[in-house]
Design a protein around this motif. Structure first.
Motif, PDB file in Angstrom:
ATOM      1  N   LYS A 165       0.794  -1.184   0.043  1.00  0.00           N
ATOM      2  CA  LYS A 165      -0.059  -0.165  -0.019  1.00  0.00           C
ATOM      3  C   LYS A 165       1.082   1.321  -0.029  1.00  0.00           C
ATOM      4  O   LYS A 165       1.874   1.075   0.724  1.00  0.00           O
ATOM      5  N   PRO A 166       0.639   2.240  -0.827  1.00  0.00           N
ATOM      6  CA  PRO A 166      -0.579   2.555  -1.397  1.00  0.00           C
ATOM      7  C   PRO A 166      -0.528   2.357  -2.698  1.00  0.00           C
ATOM      8  O   PRO A 166      -1.183   2.999  -3.958  1.00  0.00           O
ATOM      9  N   GLN A 167       0.353   1.664  -3.420  1.00  0.00           N
ATOM     10  CA  GLN A 167       0.577   1.233  -4.895  1.00  0.00           C
ATOM     11  C   GLN A 167      -0.837   0.628  -5.348  1.00  0.00           C
ATOM     12  O   GLN A 167      -1.483  -0.050  -4.872  1.00  0.00           O
ATOM     13  N   ALA A 168      -0.945   0.949  -6.881  1.00  0.00           N
ATOM     14  CA  ALA A 168      -2.085   0.409  -7.387  1.00  0.00           C
ATOM     15  C   ALA A 168      -2.183  -1.329  -7.514  1.00  0.00           C
ATOM     16  O   ALA A 168      -1.349  -1.839  -7.694  1.00  0.00           O
ATOM     17  N   GLY A 169      -3.230  -1.753  -6.944  1.00  0.00           N
ATOM     18  CA  GLY A 169      -3.392  -3.118  -6.621  1.00  0.00           C
ATOM     19  C   GLY A 169      -3.022  -3.518  -5.352  1.00  0.00           C
ATOM     20  O   GLY A 169      -3.009  -5.046  -5.114  1.00  0.00           O
ATOM     21  N   TRP A 170      -2.546  -2.659  -4.188  1.00  0.00           N
ATOM     22  CA  TRP A 170      -2.344  -3.251  -2.954  1.00  0.00           C
ATOM     23  C   TRP A 170      -3.506  -4.032  -2.496  1.00  0.00           C
ATOM     24  O   TRP A 170      -3.188  -5.101  -1.550  1.00  0.00           O
ATOM     25  N   ARG A 171      -4.787  -3.638  -2.688  1.00  0.00           N
ATOM     26  CA  ARG A 171      -5.810  -4.626  -2.254  1.00  0.00           C
ATOM     27  C   ARG A 171      -5.939  -6.096  -2.834  1.00  0.00           C
ATOM     28  O   ARG A 171      -6.226  -7.086  -2.347  1.00  0.00           O
ATOM     29  N   SER A 172      -5.795  -6.172  -4.331  1.00  0.00           N
ATOM     30  CA  SER A 172      -5.996  -7.365  -5.130  1.00  0.00           C
ATOM     31  C   SER A 172      -5.331  -7.112  -6.493  1.00  0.00           C
ATOM     32  O   SER A 172      -5.724  -5.812  -7.011  1.00  0.00           O
ATOM     33  N   VAL A 173      -4.766  -7.983  -7.023  1.00  0.00           N
ATOM     34  CA  VAL A 173      -4.399  -7.849  -8.548  1.00  0.00           C
ATOM     35  C   VAL A 173      -5.418  -8.998  -9.286  1.00  0.00           C
ATOM     36  O   VAL A 173      -5.029 -10.025  -8.588  1.00  0.00           O
ATOM     37  N   THR A 174      -5.984  -8.726 -10.135  1.00  0.00           N
ATOM     38  CA  THR A 174      -7.010  -9.938 -10.784  1.00  0.00           C
ATOM     39  C   THR A 174      -6.947  -9.761 -12.400  1.00  0.00           C
ATOM     40  O   THR A 174      -6.500  -8.879 -12.942  1.00  0.00           O
ATOM     41  N   THR A 175      -7.668 -10.786 -12.901  1.00  0.00           N
ATOM     42  CA  THR A 175      -8.033 -10.764 -14.425  1.00  0.00           C
ATOM     43  C   THR A 175      -6.993 -10.319 -15.096  1.00  0.00           C
ATOM     44  O   THR A 175      -7.095  -9.357 -15.974  1.00  0.00           O
ATOM     45  N   SER A 176      -5.955 -11.263 -15.198  1.00  0.00           N
ATOM     46  CA  SER A 176      -4.650 -10.919 -16.208  1.00  0.00           C
ATOM     47  C   SER A 176      -4.715 -11.346 -17.272  1.00  0.00           C
ATOM     48  O   SER A 176      -5.690 -12.340 -17.655  1.00  0.00           O
ATOM     49  N   ASP A 177      -4.151 -10.885 -18.280  1.00  0.00           N
ATOM     50  CA  ASP A 177      -3.829 -11.258 -19.719  1.00  0.00           C
ATOM     51  C   ASP A 177      -2.627 -11.118 -20.156  1.00  0.00           C
ATOM     52  O   ASP A 177      -1.852 -10.174 -19.806  1.00  0.00           O
ATOM     53  N   ILE A 178      -1.945 -11.932 -20.938  1.00  0.00           N
ATOM     54  CA  ILE A 178      -0.530 -12.138 -21.337  1.00  0.00           C
ATOM     55  C   ILE A 178      -0.347 -11.303 -22.674  1.00  0.00           C
ATOM     56  O   ILE A 178      -1.240 -11.662 -23.714  1.00  0.00           O
ATOM     57  N   LEU A 179       0.721 -10.602 -22.741  1.00  0.00           N
ATOM     58  CA  LEU A 179       1.490 -10.160 -24.224  1.00  0.00           C
ATOM     59  C   LEU A 179       2.643 -10.477 -24.483  1.00  0.00           C
ATOM     60  O   LEU A 179       3.492 -10.561 -23.553  1.00  0.00           O
ATOM     61  N   LYS A 180       3.226 -11.050 -25.363  1.00  0.00           N
ATOM     62  CA  LYS A 180       4.516 -11.146 -25.874  1.00  0.00           C
ATOM     63  C   LYS A 180       4.595 -10.186 -27.114  1.00  0.00           C
ATOM     64  O   LYS A 180       4.153 -10.160 -28.124  1.00  0.00           O
ATOM     65  N   PHE A 181       5.712  -9.259 -26.912  1.00  0.00           N
ATOM     66  CA  PHE A 181       6.141  -8.322 -27.705  1.00  0.00           C
ATOM     67  C   PHE A 181       7.493  -8.039 -27.815  1.00  0.00           C
ATOM     68  O   PHE A 181       7.885  -7.657 -26.841  1.00  0.00           O
ATOM     69  N   LYS A 182       8.011  -8.342 -28.848  1.00  0.00           N
ATOM     70  CA  LYS A 182       9.442  -7.853 -29.165  1.00  0.00           C
ATOM     71  C   LYS A 182      10.391  -8.731 -28.180  1.00  0.00           C
ATOM     72  O   LYS A 182      11.221  -8.185 -27.537  1.00  0.00           O
ATOM     73  N   GLY A 183       9.892 -10.008 -27.959  1.00  0.00           N
ATOM     74  CA  GLY A 183      10.852 -10.780 -26.981  1.00  0.00           C
ATOM     75  C   GLY A 183      10.569 -10.624 -25.448  1.00  0.00           C
ATOM     76  O   GLY A 183      11.178 -11.204 -24.780  1.00  0.00           O
ATOM     77  N   LYS A 184       9.828  -9.700 -25.100  1.00  0.00           N
ATOM     78  CA  LYS A 184       9.446  -9.835 -23.696  1.00  0.00           C
ATOM     79  C   LYS A 184       8.116 -10.048 -23.472  1.00  0.00           C
ATOM     80  O   LYS A 184       7.328 -10.058 -24.261  1.00  0.00           O
ATOM     81  N   TYR A 185       7.560 -10.375 -22.221  1.00  0.00           N
ATOM     82  CA  TYR A 185       6.337 -10.552 -21.808  1.00  0.00           C
ATOM     83  C   TYR A 185       5.629  -9.555 -21.041  1.00  0.00           C
ATOM     84  O   TYR A 185       6.494  -9.067 -20.086  1.00  0.00           O
ATOM     85  N   TYR A 186       4.452  -9.441 -21.194  1.00  0.00           N
ATOM     86  CA  TYR A 186       3.807  -8.337 -20.167  1.00  0.00           C
ATOM     87  C   TYR A 186       2.441  -9.043 -19.623  1.00  0.00           C
ATOM     88  O   TYR A 186       1.749  -9.535 -20.320  1.00  0.00           O
ATOM     89  N   LEU A 187       2.087  -8.707 -18.260  1.00  0.00           N
ATOM     90  CA  LEU A 187       1.017  -9.061 -17.938  1.00  0.00           C
ATOM     91  C   LEU A 187       0.217  -7.920 -17.578  1.00  0.00           C
ATOM     92  O   LEU A 187       0.718  -7.099 -16.760  1.00  0.00           O
ATOM     93  N   TYR A 188      -1.042  -7.733 -18.039  1.00  0.00           N
ATOM     94  CA  TYR A 188      -2.069  -6.786 -17.580  1.00  0.00           C
ATOM     95  C   TYR A 188      -2.934  -7.202 -16.799  1.00  0.00           C
ATOM     96  O   TYR A 188      -3.353  -8.276 -16.750  1.00  0.00           O
ATOM     97  N   TYR A 189      -3.364  -6.531 -15.750  1.00  0.00           N
ATOM     98  CA  TYR A 189      -4.240  -7.090 -14.911  1.00  0.00           C
ATOM     99  C   TYR A 189      -5.092  -5.733 -14.169  1.00  0.00           C
ATOM    100  O   TYR A 189      -4.852  -4.486 -14.305  1.00  0.00           O
ATOM    101  N   GLN A 190      -6.055  -5.939 -13.475  1.00  0.00           N
ATOM    102  CA  GLN A 190      -6.893  -5.031 -12.793  1.00  0.00           C
ATOM    103  C   GLN A 190      -6.216  -4.927 -11.555  1.00  0.00           C
ATOM    104  O   GLN A 190      -5.812  -5.840 -10.796  1.00  0.00           O
ATOM    105  N   ALA A 191      -6.041  -3.591 -10.979  1.00  0.00           N
ATOM    106  CA  ALA A 191      -5.506  -3.362  -9.808  1.00  0.00           C
ATOM    107  C   ALA A 191      -6.352  -2.511  -8.871  1.00  0.00           C
ATOM    108  O   ALA A 191      -6.604  -1.275  -8.980  1.00  0.00           O
ATOM    109  N   PHE A 192      -6.871  -3.319  -7.819  1.00  0.00           N
ATOM    110  CA  PHE A 192      -7.790  -2.843  -6.886  1.00  0.00           C
ATOM    111  C   PHE A 192      -6.987  -2.061  -5.720  1.00  0.00           C
ATOM    112  O   PHE A 192      -6.192  -2.679  -5.209  1.00  0.00           O
ATOM    113  N   MET A 193      -7.857  -1.028  -5.335  1.00  0.00           N
ATOM    114  CA  MET A 193      -7.363  -0.167  -4.144  1.00  0.00           C
ATOM    115  C   MET A 193      -8.285  -0.237  -3.257  1.00  0.00           C
ATOM    116  O   MET A 193      -8.145   0.646  -2.177  1.00  0.00           O
ATOM    117  N   GLU A 194      -9.389  -1.200  -3.167  1.00  0.00           N
ATOM    118  CA  GLU A 194     -10.273  -1.090  -2.200  1.00  0.00           C
ATOM    119  C   GLU A 194     -10.994  -2.431  -2.317  1.00  0.00           C
ATOM    120  O   GLU A 194     -10.887  -3.018  -3.541  1.00  0.00           O
TER     121      GLU A 194
END
Length: 430
Positions: A165-194
């Motif tokens: 806390k207080p970073q985005a997602g401190w309460r919960s990180v959920t519903t992720s999805d994956i991206l592979k782009f130019k040799g790197k991997y990225y996880l996007y997700y919902q960032a709950f703060m309450e």
């Protein structure tokens, strides 16, 4: 003589008009009285058609469902390798990402919650604490698992944990999805703060990145897709971030919940938008035509031919449809089906290849809520289908499922509805 000649010409023209009218009338009569043929023409017939039959030719890829590549039914298989602590609601796995194949095995990421007690429910969110979750996805982290065959999975642990806390997602990180782009991997997700339920289900989108699908994952420490301005459709909810690569850019689709006014509209409506970026870490620009899909509870899309197809699961006027956008923005209904996978994360081999001829999908991972009769207990499952250009599985193209009487009887009238019906009967007697 000149006048006689003109009269003669006029008479000839008149006779010609009469003959043409008789011919057109005869042809028109033949067309309008001709019965629609027993064997359906492959090409749209040159005759008056009802709006429904004309739509069959104009709106869909094929006349018959089994000939439509974007029509399918869905089959489900219980997954092996996951323990749910006897189904007591203290362990949940839900909202799987797309499945990818790397290092000789399949990978999937998902919302994982392991708490000492089960969720109290969003309606009792005020009772939630640092150890008591309000919802099935509260106090959750992003977990991942791998598999050699897509049926038996081995959980690998937490990929992205809740930040302090207080970073985005401190309460919960959920519903992720994956991206592979130019040799790197990225996880996007919902960032709950309450805790979900205190005001609704409000959150923006955050992202973490890694050089390997096994991590370690580094947080970008920023919101990459912020909520919209006050009064906009996505001012509160930006859910289910779902990235694909198109035209060298990241096309990220997401869901918004809106139009909830308890005294008028007690339930929310859900639509889906699109944000585009050159860089996985942003900035993302929301499309000016948002929302681009008018229905659907979760985002599930895949490249198909030169465009993109979407499963429209639950919610909205066009739920239970599969839709297609040749330009990746303007979607049209391609087929209508049933038993669509909830929160589907398909295996999309060409999700990141910037393909101009998407091959479609045949399987993926989804979830079942209300497992064991508990709404706050969700499990992962496998679904299979035929939405692929490369296979022709006619068993997947069956037109309907037969449900048992017991299934139908579970959808019974409430006590309030029974009272209303009894009152109507009493009124008739009086």
């Amino acid at each position: 003589m000149k006048n006689i000649f003109l009269v003669a010409i006029g008479f000839v023209l008149y006779i010609g008009q009469i003959q043409a009218q008789e011919k057109n009338g005869k042809e028109k009569s033949q067309v309008t009285t001709e019965e629609f043929p027993y064997f359906i023409p492959k090409e749209k017939p040159n005759r008056p058609l009802s709006a429904a039959v004309a739509r069959n030719y104009d709106a869909y890829e094929a006349i018959r469902p089994e000939q439509n590549e974007l029509y399918t039914q869905f089959k489900y298989t219980e997954l092996k390798g996951f323990d749910y602590n006897g189904g007591d609601g203290t362990i949940t796995r839900r909202d799987p990402s797309k499945v990818i194949f790397e290092n000789g095995k399949y990978y999937v990421w998902y919302t994982g919650r392991k708490t000492a007690v089960k969720a109290v429910g969003m309606s009792r969110a005020k009772e939630a604490t640092d150890v008591i979750p309000s919802s099935d996805w509260d106090l959750a982290d992003i977990w991942y698992a791998t598999s050699k065959d897509g049926f038996t999975w081995e959980e690998q642990g937490i990929a992205v944990a809740r930040p302090p806390k207080p970073q985005a997602g401190w309460r919960s990180v959920t519903t992720s999805d994956i991206l592979k782009f130019k040799g790197k991997y990225y996880l996007y997700y919902q960032a709950f703060m309450e805790a979900s339920g205190l005001r609704g289900d409000f959150c923006p989108v955050a992202v973490s990145y890694a050089d390997s699908p096994d991590g370690p994952w580094t947080s970008a420490n920023k919101v990459v897709i912020p909520n919209g301005p006050e009064g906009s459709w996505d001012q509160y909810s930006i859910h289910d971030p779902y990235p694909l690569v198109h035209d060298g850019k990241i096309y990220l689709y997401y869901k918004g919940d809106f139009d909830k006014k308890p005294e008028l509209n007690p339930s929310k409506i859900r639509m889906q938008g699109l944000a585009i970026a050159d860089n996985p870490l942003g900035p993302f620009t929301k499309h000016p035509l948002n929302p681009v899909l008018n229905s659907g509870h979760e985002t599930t899309l895949f490249p198909y031919k030169e465009g993109v197809a979407a499963l429209i699961i639950k919610d909205g006027m066009e739920h239970n449809t599969i839709q297609y956008a040749k330009d990746w923005v303007n979607f049209e209904i391609a087929s209508i089906t049933e038993l669509l996978p909830v929160a589907a994360g398909p295996f999309v081999p060409d999700a990141f290849t910037d393909t101009k001829n998407g091959q479609g999908i045949t399987w993926g991972i989804s979830h079942f809520i209300n497992a064991g009769g508990d709404w706050n207990h969700t499990i992962l499952a496998r679904f299979d289908c035929d939405l692929s250009q490369t296979i022709d599985d006619q068993q997947m193209k069956e037109h309907h499922y037969n449900y048992s009487p017991e299934f139908h009887y579970t959808h019974k009238l409430s006590e309030k509805q029974l009272e209303r019906i009894q009152q109507q009967t009493d009124n008739l007697k009086n």
